[in-house]
Structure formats: C-alpha cells, structure tokens
Design a protein around this motif. Structure first.
Motif, PDB file in Angstrom:
ATOM      1  N   THR A 125       0.805  -1.227   0.000  1.00 11.07           N
ATOM      2  CA  THR A 125       0.000   0.000   0.000  1.00 11.07           C
ATOM      3  C   THR A 125       0.839   1.279   0.000  1.00 11.07           C
ATOM      4  O   THR A 125       0.289   2.371  -0.043  1.00 11.07           O
ATOM      5  N   TRP A 164      -1.440  -7.914   5.592  1.00  6.12           N
ATOM      6  CA  TRP A 164      -0.468  -7.103   6.336  1.00  6.12           C
ATOM      7  C   TRP A 164       0.903  -7.778   6.352  1.00  6.12           C
ATOM      8  O   TRP A 164       1.918  -7.123   6.481  1.00  6.12           O
ATOM      9  N   HIS A 396       1.326   0.603  12.326  1.00  7.73           N
ATOM     10  CA  HIS A 396       0.324  -0.202  11.611  1.00  7.73           C
ATOM     11  C   HIS A 396      -0.724  -0.770  12.566  1.00  7.73           C
ATOM     12  O   HIS A 396      -1.906  -0.826  12.237  1.00  7.73           O
ATOM     13  N   GLY A 400      -4.359   0.430  12.124  1.00  3.09           N
ATOM     14  CA  GLY A 400      -5.110  -0.622  11.445  1.00  3.09           C
ATOM     15  C   GLY A 400      -5.941  -1.494  12.349  1.00  3.09           C
ATOM     16  O   GLY A 400      -6.902  -2.125  11.896  1.00  3.09           O
ATOM     17  N   GLY A 405      -9.965   1.761  11.028  1.00  2.00           N
ATOM     18  CA  GLY A 405      -8.639   2.055  10.512  1.00  2.00           C
ATOM     19  C   GLY A 405      -8.349   3.535  10.353  1.00  2.00           C
ATOM     20  O   GLY A 405      -7.557   3.929   9.490  1.00  2.00           O
ATOM     21  N   ARG A 407      -6.703   7.051  10.749  1.00  2.00           N
ATOM     22  CA  ARG A 407      -5.421   7.614  11.134  1.00  2.00           C
ATOM     23  C   ARG A 407      -5.652   8.788  12.083  1.00  2.00           C
ATOM     24  O   ARG A 407      -6.768   9.298  12.226  1.00  2.00           O
ATOM     25  N   ARG A 444      -7.690   5.951   5.304  1.00  2.00           N
ATOM     26  CA  ARG A 444      -7.585   4.981   6.394  1.00  2.00           C
ATOM     27  C   ARG A 444      -6.625   3.852   6.030  1.00  2.00           C
ATOM     28  O   ARG A 444      -6.447   3.523   4.858  1.00  2.00           O
ATOM     29  N   PHE A 445      -6.013   3.277   7.058  1.00  2.00           N
ATOM     30  CA  PHE A 445      -5.216   2.062   6.877  1.00  2.00           C
ATOM     31  C   PHE A 445      -5.949   0.953   7.605  1.00  2.00           C
ATOM     32  O   PHE A 445      -5.983   0.911   8.835  1.00  2.00           O
ATOM     33  N   GLN A 446      -6.571   0.073   6.823  1.00  2.00           N
ATOM     34  CA  GLN A 446      -7.437  -0.949   7.396  1.00  2.00           C
ATOM     35  C   GLN A 446      -6.779  -2.320   7.356  1.00  2.00           C
ATOM     36  O   GLN A 446      -5.787  -2.538   6.656  1.00  2.00           O
ATOM     37  N   SER A 489      -6.459   1.641   1.429  1.00  2.00           N
ATOM     38  CA  SER A 489      -5.365   1.843   2.379  1.00  2.00           C
ATOM     39  C   SER A 489      -4.092   2.357   1.703  1.00  2.00           C
ATOM     40  O   SER A 489      -3.097   2.618   2.390  1.00  2.00           O
ATOM     41  N   LYS A 490      -4.128   2.509   0.390  1.00  2.00           N
ATOM     42  CA  LYS A 490      -2.933   2.982  -0.324  1.00  2.00           C
ATOM     43  C   LYS A 490      -2.742   4.486  -0.119  1.00  2.00           C
ATOM     44  O   LYS A 490      -3.710   5.244  -0.033  1.00  2.00           O
TER      45      LYS A 490
END
Length: 615
Positions: A125, A164, A396, A400, A405, A407, A444-446, A489-490
């Motif tokens: 990502t 992940w 992370h 996550g 997720g 931030r 978001r980072f999920q 999530s990228k």
C-alpha cells in the motif's frame, strides 16, 4: 545437522560454488522422502541422516526449477524453507540461488542505532503498484524528508496478494506479488546506495493459517502453550532443536543474503521458551558469530508488551541481548494526552501524567499496579539507554487495529497532529513514523487479507468483530477480505503538493532536521532529561541537555492558551520551531528570542522548542 552454519544457508535447496544443488529437509518422522521436479516429472530420493534430516547433492536441480517434496510416497508438499512460491502458498516451490545477485553496497556501513529515524511502511500500500521496484522510486523522497531507516512490514509469503504480512507461512520466502527475493535484494542495495538502513519485520511467534504445511513435516508446534493467533511454535518441547535451527537460520539469512540491517521481531512476548538459553538469546549469539565473520553490524529490535528489561539487557548482564524494543506505552499515553477515548487498554493511562513518566522512565508501568491487568506490572529501566526504545504516535497496529482504521489525521485537529509529531521527535528515544503521517494522509489504513479458504475468511471476519467488543465499538467492521479495504489503504501521493498536506510535510521535515542538528536532541542520554508536568494546564515541559546546550520543548495539550514559566536562565533563548507559527498554518507567532528565564503564553494544542545556543 544441528550445528548452526552462519556462513551459508543450509536448509531447503541451496547451490554450492560448483553449481551443485544441496538439498536439506527436516522430517524426523518420515520413512521415505523424495523430491519431485516438475519440469522433468522425475522423483529423486533423499538420504536419511541423523536427527531426522534428509539430504541430497545433485547436478540435476538447477535455479528456476519448480519442485515439491513427497513424504512417504504420498503427500506432495512445498518446501518449508522455500525461497520462492511463484504460484502462491499452495503451488510448487522454485529453486533460487541467492548468491548470484550483484551487490554494489560493499562500502555501506550500518549507521549507529541512535541515529535511526525510522519510517514504517507496508509494501503493498506504500505505492500504487505495491512492489519493491515501485518502492525504490520513493526512496529519494524519504531521504529528503530526513529518514535514515525504513521498516518494511513482513514480506514472507502469505496467501493471496493482500495481507499485512503477519499471516506468512513460508518464513524464508519473499512474497511473489511484491517481486520476490531478487527484487528485495535490489531494493536493499538501492537503499544502501542512498544512505538508508533497512529494517525487516519478521514473525517468529506464530505461522499463518492458509498454506501452513509445517506440521506435516515435523513437530514445529507444541500444545504446551497457546498464542492469540494459533498454535505456539515449539521452541522448548520434544524435537525443538530442529525448530530452533529453522528460525535461527532464517534470521541469519536476512542479514547475510539480503543485507538487511535490522530485524523487527513481532510480539516476542508471545514466544514461549523455557529453555536454558532463550531462542532470542541464541539468535543474538549466532548473529554475533556472523558479525565476527563478516565485519558487519546488525540490530535486533523487538515488539514487547512486558516492560521487562531482560529482553534488552546484554547477554553478559543476564539478558537476551536485543538491541531495542517498541514501547507502546508511550503511544498510549500520548494518545490519551491528545484527548482521545480511554477504552480498552488505554484506560490505564492518565494523560500527560503518564506521558511525563514515559519521557522520564521509558516504561509507564515499572512495578506499579495496572488496573487494566489487575496486577503490578513491569520493572524499572534505569540502566537502559534511550536508543533502546522506539516510540511513535502511529504505527500499523495502532491505526489498522482500530475498527475503521482511522489515522490520527481523521481523529485529531491539524494543530494536535503537529503537537504529536513534536512530542515523538523531541523524545530521548528512537522516533518512528508510520507511512503517510508526515503529510497528514487522510485515508484509512485498514486490516486486509486475501484468504482463498471461505471458512477461514469468515473466521477472520468474526474474529475482528469479537476483538472490537472489548473497546465497546458500535457498528460493523469493514470486511477484511474486500479489495476495497486494501485499495483504500494505499497512500495518496498527489496530496503532498496540496494544502494543508504540503505544510505538514514541511513541518515534519523541519522537525527531523532539528532533531539531527541539535546535539541535546540527537544524543540519547536519558540521565540529562528533566520533565515538568502541569496537570491542571495539560502542559508538559521537556528539558534535554548535552554539555552546554539546553533544549526546552513546551507542549500544550489543552484547548486553551496556557501561561508557562521555565526557571532555566540563559542570556538568549532561540526559537527552533513553534507549531503555532503562521508558517505552519498556525495563528500565533511566538518570539524568535527570549532573554533570561522563559515565560510564554502557549497557544492551544501547540508544540514549541527553544534552545540556549545554535549548533
């Protein structure tokens, strides 16, 4: 076969200087073992050796050949020590010669650990393409930012192309969708050319679920212990010697054959080992042998949730010899200080009072009672240097593992984000950034996976839902199997040139520059740290010294302006940075110089640094 050879990899298929393939498989309970070559469809029997090892030396197997092992004439299984799985976790293994890569980093020397300013990233990502090759295109950006080390989340082969990385099932194999072994070698080589150290995240506490065939070869797991993620790895039960060798060789491979500078070892508190020599200590001792042979320098950094200095104390001091550890408690205290909710394990933290203790003592809980755990917890870390602790405002896990997720950029104001950045980079510890935080990435980072087993996929969905019950979260967790969870999530690289992201990026760059150039910040001497905590004002004053330099960091976590007085005299205090300045999208410019003692009205949610001298 149980002696560790630090000079070369022995397990799996490796090629010697004569071009012959040396095959080694550990299968102590097998009666017969063969290797099946897919290109020619021939089977070659292996020779039984002591302690359950099976070996073969042959000129028939060549680099690029695909193969599986056949156990007792029945099961066809990929190699536990496979270096390549071109068709994924269920397909055949591919023979790879790690010695053929043309390294050009002979002049590279790993930087001192105290100089690590780390940037954690996820290969899939971090860039639109999600490969090692595309990561190389962003290295100049990281160097310009001031980063000195990148930390890559686990790359060992997992099921599918979205994960992940903590579900890896082939510890020696580099994920095929990222580019495989040679692409990782190329990335590390390029990093070293640009002056960047490389940390690789590895998982030695469990093996992922899908494609995990280890138990069909040998007793890699034990019923003596449990982990939150499945069977515990057998580091101290019957047949554990072969298991220990497997993971020791894995660690040595990354250093020797991939030129990795440091390993970040996931959740070592979940490694269960009551052997006279703990597996972590043995990895450290074998790494010492490797360094003696090569003249190299490498580090072992652990994720640890025990507040136990035994892990990071030197072996000759009764410890396991790990160089550093993550301290989540700093993050938890910082998060609560910023006004976020105190649910789950955050309930143990008392805002800036806990944060002040983290600055002073590293561990917030160092023998005191933890209400969340219902027991006294931790030991004091008085003799451990600042370079032994890694701190962060995001990573992370902490992003996550939120249900949605989110931030920090979504949860906190722009001003508070700047304050958190300063709080980390002014600390007497090793700072780490999570990818995107330096420009306030809003996406978001999920959590995401791509299991092909429907039952396993559903179990993951249910497991996530149950996990969030402890935090009293309402609503539905995103489907971790969905492509949207991964694609969303990228990082959005186009935002860096837009406001306010451009300002945040410049602010981070300036903070990192200050940390590097001011000796009172870059020298991690914890004995020269003084902290004042004004709970009623929600203000922390952090004073750090080196020789004749004083650096004063003033942090106002409240939503109101707060007057503060620092009774440290200097003919002139020079402002290094103030997050409230108009330059950083603030509303109040603080004075460039102050004479005598510092008396200031700190703007709300602000971070400010003054020093008594420039360097």
């Amino acid at each position: 076969m149980n002696a560790v050879n630090t000079r070369t990899r022995t397990l799996g298929i490796n090629f010697n200087n004569k071009g012959l393939a040396n095959v080694v498989l550990w299968a102590p309970e097998a009666d017969r073992v063969e290797i099946l070559l897919f290109s020619s469809n021939i089977k070659i029997p292996l020779i039984s050796e002591e302690y359950g090892y099976w070996t073969l030396e042959t000129d028939i197997i060549l680099p690029g050949d695909q193969y599986k092992f056949i156990i007792n004439g029945d099961k066809q299984l990929p190699d536990p020590a496979s270096l390549s799985q071109p068709e994924g976790v269920h397909g055949p293994s591919k023979a790879v010669n790690l010695k053929t890569f043309a390294w050009t980093d002979t002049n590279w020397k790993n930087i001192p650990l105290k100089e690590y300013i780390t940037y954690e990233l996820h290969t899939g990502t971090f860039t639109p393409d999600g490969t090692f090759a595309s990561m190389e295109e962003k290295l100049d950006y990281l160097v310009d930012l001031g980063i000195t080390a990148i930390e890559i989340m686990p790359v060992s082969q997992f099921s599918g192309e979205r994960n992940w990385g903590y579900d890896g099932v082939f510890p020696f194999c580099v994920q095929n969708s990222y580019g495989g072994a040679e692409a990782l070698q190329h990335l590390v080589n390029t990093c070293h050319q640009k002056g960047l150290a490389v940390i690789l995240d590895v998982v030695y506490n469990h093996i992922g679920p899908e494609g995990n065939h280890l138990e069909e070869f040998a007793p890699y797991f034990t019923d003596k212990y449990n982990t939150p993620w499945g069977n515990a790895i057998n580091f101290d039960d019957a047949w554990c010697d072969g298991v220990r060798l497997f993971f020791i060789e894995n660690a040595l491979m990354w250093f020797r054959d991939f030129h990795i500078d440091a390993l970040r070892m996931d959740a070592v508190h979940a490694i269960k080992d009551f052997s006279p020599v703990h597996i972590l200590q043995e990895i450290k001792e074998q790494l010492d042998f490797l360094e003696h042979q090569t003249g190299g320098c490498h580090y072992l950094i652990v994720e640890l949730d025990l507040n136990d200095t035994r892990f990071i104390n030197r072996v000759d001091k009764g410890g396991y010899g790990m160089n550093a550890q993550w301290i989540d408690e700093f993050h938890h205290a910082l998060r609560v200080s910023s006004g976020q909710e105190k649910s789950g394990y955050y309930s143990d933290f008392n805002g800036i009072k806990s944060l002040a203790k983290a600055y002073q003592d590293a561990y917030v809980y160092d023998g005191t009672y933890s209400d969340h755990r219902k027991k006294k917890f931790g030991v004091k870390a008085k003799e451990n240097g600042g370079e032994q602790f890694v701190v962060f405002s995001q990573n992370h896990d902490q992003v996550g593992n939120r249900m949605l997720g989110e931030r920090t950029s979504e949860l906190l104001s722009f001003d508070m984000q700047k304050l958190l950045a300063g709080a980390v980079l002014a600390s007497p510890y090793l700072p780490m950034l999570f990818m995107g935080e330096e420009y306030s990435e809003p996406g978001r980072f999920q959590y995401f996976v791509s299991h092909t087993d429907p039952e396993l996929a559903e179990a993951v969905r249910k497991g996530r839902k149950k996990e969030f019950q402890a935090f009293h979260m309402e609503g539905e967790a995103p489907d971790p199997m969905s492509v949207e969870a991964f694609e969303g999530s990228k990082l959005q690289w186009d935002l860096i040139d837009q406001h306010p992201h451009k300002t945040m990026h410049a602010y981070y760059k300036r903070l990192i520059e200050i940390r590097k150039n001011q000796s009172a910040l870059s020298v991690l001497n914890r004995k020269d740290v003084q902290v004042e905590c004004f709970e009623d004002k929600e203000v922390i004053v952090l004073q750090r010294q080196h020789k004749i330099q004083d650096v004063i960091s003033l942090m106002n976590f409240s939503n109101k302006s707060q007057e503060v007085h620092v009774a440290v005299f200097s003919p002139a205090w020079h402002k290094l940075i103030a997050s409230s300045d108009v330059l950083w999208n603030g509303s109040t410019d603080l004075p460039e110089t102050i004479s005598g003692e510092i008396t200031l009205v700190l703007p709300p949610q602000s971070f400010t640094i003054y020093t008594n001298q420039y360097e």
